[in-house]
Design a protein around this motif. Structure first.
Motif, PDB file in Angstrom:
ATOM      1  N   ARG A  62       1.347  -1.101  -0.087  1.00  0.00           N
ATOM      2  CA  ARG A  62      -0.097   0.392   0.209  1.00  0.00           C
ATOM      3  C   ARG A  62       0.629   0.931   0.231  1.00  0.00           C
ATOM      4  O   ARG A  62       2.629   1.124   0.218  1.00  0.00           O
ATOM      5  CB  ARG A  62      -0.334   0.070   1.396  1.00  0.00           C
ATOM      6  N   SER A 108       6.045  -4.309  -5.344  1.00  0.00           N
ATOM      7  CA  SER A 108       5.323  -3.931  -3.876  1.00  0.00           C
ATOM      8  C   SER A 108       5.948  -5.994  -3.309  1.00  0.00           C
ATOM      9  O   SER A 108       6.165  -5.229  -1.881  1.00  0.00           O
ATOM     10  CB  SER A 108       4.453  -3.868  -4.114  1.00  0.00           C
ATOM     11  N   GLU A 141       2.193   0.386  -3.998  1.00  0.00           N
ATOM     12  CA  GLU A 141       0.611   0.062  -3.958  1.00  0.00           C
ATOM     13  C   GLU A 141       0.582  -0.924  -5.454  1.00  0.00           C
ATOM     14  O   GLU A 141       2.054  -1.052  -6.563  1.00  0.00           O
ATOM     15  CB  GLU A 141      -0.643   0.658  -4.451  1.00  0.00           C
TER      16      GLU A 141
END
Lengths: 225, 477
Positions: free
Chosen positions: B102, B456, B463
């Motif tokens: 994220r 990620s 993200e």
């Protein structure tokens, strides 16, 4: 060269690429979004028929394209009328854009050699606005200075007469109308392409993997150390 | 650019070696059968990724037990003993490491009681951290300390960072993956950021520490509203990233070129013609010349025929589509057991059910589909699809059944895409199977997804990318 880069073989990478799940409908939506934001009404309609991809009322696009076309051709008065027909609030809530349009009108008058009309227009329409806003004033002064030159191709503000100036204005008008029609103003596809370039650049620092250098043919190049 | 109306090659004069073609046929067909399976899941496809777990409470198992007490709700801690030296810190980590896929992660502590000396800390530590030391005093840890307001990053000496904090203060700690920084807040305002040093790799646990008598700290992993508007911060950081990305320049008219080749690839002839017409009349006219690297000859191939057959399939006129194929590309429908034929026969079955001609459907199924039943292989895609098709018979309102998706337009589209790919494969100039299945646009999207995933998944670099999510949210990318 940093030796701590992770190496991902072509075989491994291709496996990962094949594992990515992309829906046809989503790609169609991306294409439809492009056709619509670029204002290609006919193509969008045909695409709806041929692919079954939906989009909100295509009729609104025709109106928007008429505005854009008028601006691109330098028919600013016409463009302004059309925008106001569509939605008078657009220019009301966008003084910057309105000034830019008026400025373009002034440029067109000067371009066509109508110096007297240009000066009258500047005094009546532009000067009052410029009084309230420093940056408008500067732009007005720049534009008016065009009348001082016989040979505008060499003057410092000659770029105002360039077609790119018109296109810039037209593009901003297009965006404002799009936004007011509560659509997103830019097509998504170019941003995705930029994201790809950016992601590859970032990943380059940490890994050696097959990358795509030529977007136009999407060819995978072997990883290099 | 104007060759879309010439259909000089109708496939019958091809001299493909039949065994090569059959192999190709197989690969392509199977690919599309798999696609047909994706269509069956109503949930967005990215749900198949592991959901990352986030910290919810404090870890009581590995905390420095002797010096502190964790409350039964596992969300607060109290230093019970009297501290004597630097190795009796009461440290607690969260039960899970900070999730990485994220843009950022954040949590907060509330200082209920600064106790005798207010030697509280908030920060991040790695898995093997020495649990009797303040976060930041050892390598692979960082900590913002309340008694001196310094930031410690792996050594006993801290750097000037921000204000001290004490009883009644709410202090937050976070990781910004986009900028690769730690950030800390106090009472709703940012205190500062610091770069996430290279040593701090791997999983990082939110960590709190207490060190003097009667210190008590409560922790919030998001169950309650944060004092700091982290959503707003995240939005700003995302915007910063987007602006960096927007500055990247693209080759001229690349988007036009990719859209055009997409239309060509799938045989959307009418759209393509309108598209080309409009491109010529824009100001300035858009020229997508051969120099840009578009291998047009490969995809203009059989454009009109592909469009015709696609339209027939999309209208459910399967018999007509198959007749055209027999005329134009007999090699595709030659092998009755090929995936392409199978999909077409299934589609015919589905179309009969759609109009309620159940008897005819059964008849058709008995002639054409029976042979695909009961394969010895586990998870055979042929078997899977044929069973689902036949299941439609069991429902009074098949479109509302779990197999109702087969009646949707999107399924017709899968069949149309399969046939399209098969026709493209008959082009002697087509170099590889990929070229028949994936347009350039699709390949680029896959590459984008794979790159973001790699970034990620390894070291929390940001993200992941999900086309579906992006197109269906109102948020700008």
């Amino acid at each position: 060269m940093a030796s701590s880069k992770k190496l991902i073989s072509r075989e491994e990478w291709e496996k990962r690429l094949n594992n990515v799940k992309i829906r046809k409908e989503d790609m169609n939506k991306l294409v439809m979004n492009f056709l619509v934001t670029e204002g290609n009404v006919e193509a969008a309609k045909k695409f709806r028929m041929e692919s079954g991809t939906h989009h909100i009322d295509l009729a609104t696009i025709t109106d928007r394209m008429a505005v854009k076309k008028a601006a691109q051709c330098g028919n600013v008065k016409d463009a302004i009328e059309k925008i106001n027909d569509l939605n008078p609030e657009i220019l009301d809530t966008n003084p910057q854009l309105f000034f830019q349009l008026q400025q373009q009108r002034l440029i067109e008058l000067i371009r066509n050699g109508k110096v007297e009309a240009a000066l009258e227009f500047a005094q009546e329409e532009l000067a009052p606005r410029a009084e309230e806003n420093q940056s408008f004033l500067e732009e007005l002064e720049r534009t008016i200075s065009l009348v001082a030159f016989e040979d505008t191709s060499n003057c410092p503000v000659g770029e105002l007469l360039d077609i790119s100036q018109r296109l810039k204005t037209a593009s901003e008008v297009n965006a404002a109308v799009l936004t007011s029609q509560s659509n997103e103003k830019d097509p998504k596809l170019p941003s995705l392409l930029k994201m790809l370039i950016w992601a590859q650049n970032k990943l380059d620092k940490k890994a050696a993997y097959p990358c795509i250098n030529d977007l136009s043919n999407a060819r995978l190049e072997d990883p290099t150390f | 650019m104007n060759s879309s109306n010439s259909n000089s090659n109708n496939g019958q004069s091809n001299s493909c070696k039949s065994s090569n073609f059959d192999n190709l046929n197989q690969d392509l067909g199977l690919h599309f059968l798999e696609l047909a399976r994706i269509g069956s899941s109503k949930t967005p496809v990215e749900m198949e990724e592991d959901e990352e777990e986030a910290p919810k409470e404090l870890n009581t198992i590995n905390s420095s037990g002797g010096f502190l007490v964790v409350a039964p709700d596992k969300l607060s801690v109290k230093y019970t003993s009297v501290s004597l030296h630097g190795h009796d810190v009461g440290v607690v980590q969260a039960d899970k490491p900070a999730p990485m896929r994220r843009l950022l992660y954040y949590f907060e502590i509330y200082v209920k009681d600064a106790g005798a000396k207010g030697q509280i800390a908030i920060g991040f530590t790695n898995e093997g951290f020495k649990m009797r030391r303040q976060p930041g005093w050892e390598v692979n840890s960082c900590g913002y300390h309340g008694d001196d307001g310094l930031l410690y990053r792996g050594q006993g000496k801290g750097d000037a960072f921000g204000p001290t904090y004490t009883t009644g203060d709410t202090v937050g700690g976070g990781i910004n993956y986009a900028s690769q920084e730690f950030f800390f807040t106090k009472n709703g305002a940012i205190v500062g950021t610091v770069s996430k040093e290279k040593e701090m790799k791997g999983h990082l646990f939110p960590t709190i520490a207490v060190h003097s008598q009667n210190e008590e700290v409560h922790v919030n992993f998001g169950q309650k509203k944060f004092a700091f508007d982290v959503k707003e911060y995240e939005a700003q950081e995302r915007l910063k990233q987007q602006m960096t990305i927007e500055k990247i320049s693209l080759p001229p008219n690349i988007s036009y070129g990719l859209v055009r080749s997409y239309l060509l690839h799938y045989g959307y002839e009418d759209t393509l013609n309108s598209f080309d017409l409009a491109s010529k009349s824009t100001i300035p006219p858009i020229c997508i010349a051969q120099e840009n690297g578009f291998d047009e000859q490969d995809v203009v191939y059989a454009l009109n025929q592909r469009k015709t057959i696609r339209q027939l399939i999309r209208n459910g006129e399967i018999d007509a589509a198959m007749n055209k194929l027999r005329d134009w590309y007999p090699q595709i429908v030659q092998d009755d057991k090929s995936a392409a034929c199978f999909l077409l026969h299934c589609q015919k079955f589905i179309e009969l059910i759609r109009v309620g001609a159940l008897e005819e459907a059964v008849k058709h199924g008995r002639i054409e589909l029976y042979k695909f039943f009961g394969s010895a292989e586990a998870d055979d895609p042929f078997d899977d699809l044929v069973q689902k098709c036949v299941a439609l018979l069991a429902y009074e309102r098949p479109q509302e059944s779990p197999v109702g998706y087969l009646l949707e337009e999107s399924h017709r589209d899968v069949v149309a895409d399969t046939v399209n790919a098969m026709i493209l494969s008959t082009n002697p100039k087509m170099k590889d199977v990929h070229g028949c299945i994936q347009s350039y646009l699709e390949r680029l999207l896959r590459q984008l997804t794979a790159c973001c995933l790699e970034r990620s998944a390894n070291g929390g670099q940001g993200e992941t990318f999900h086309l579906h999510r992006l197109l269906n949210s109102s948020r700008e990318i």
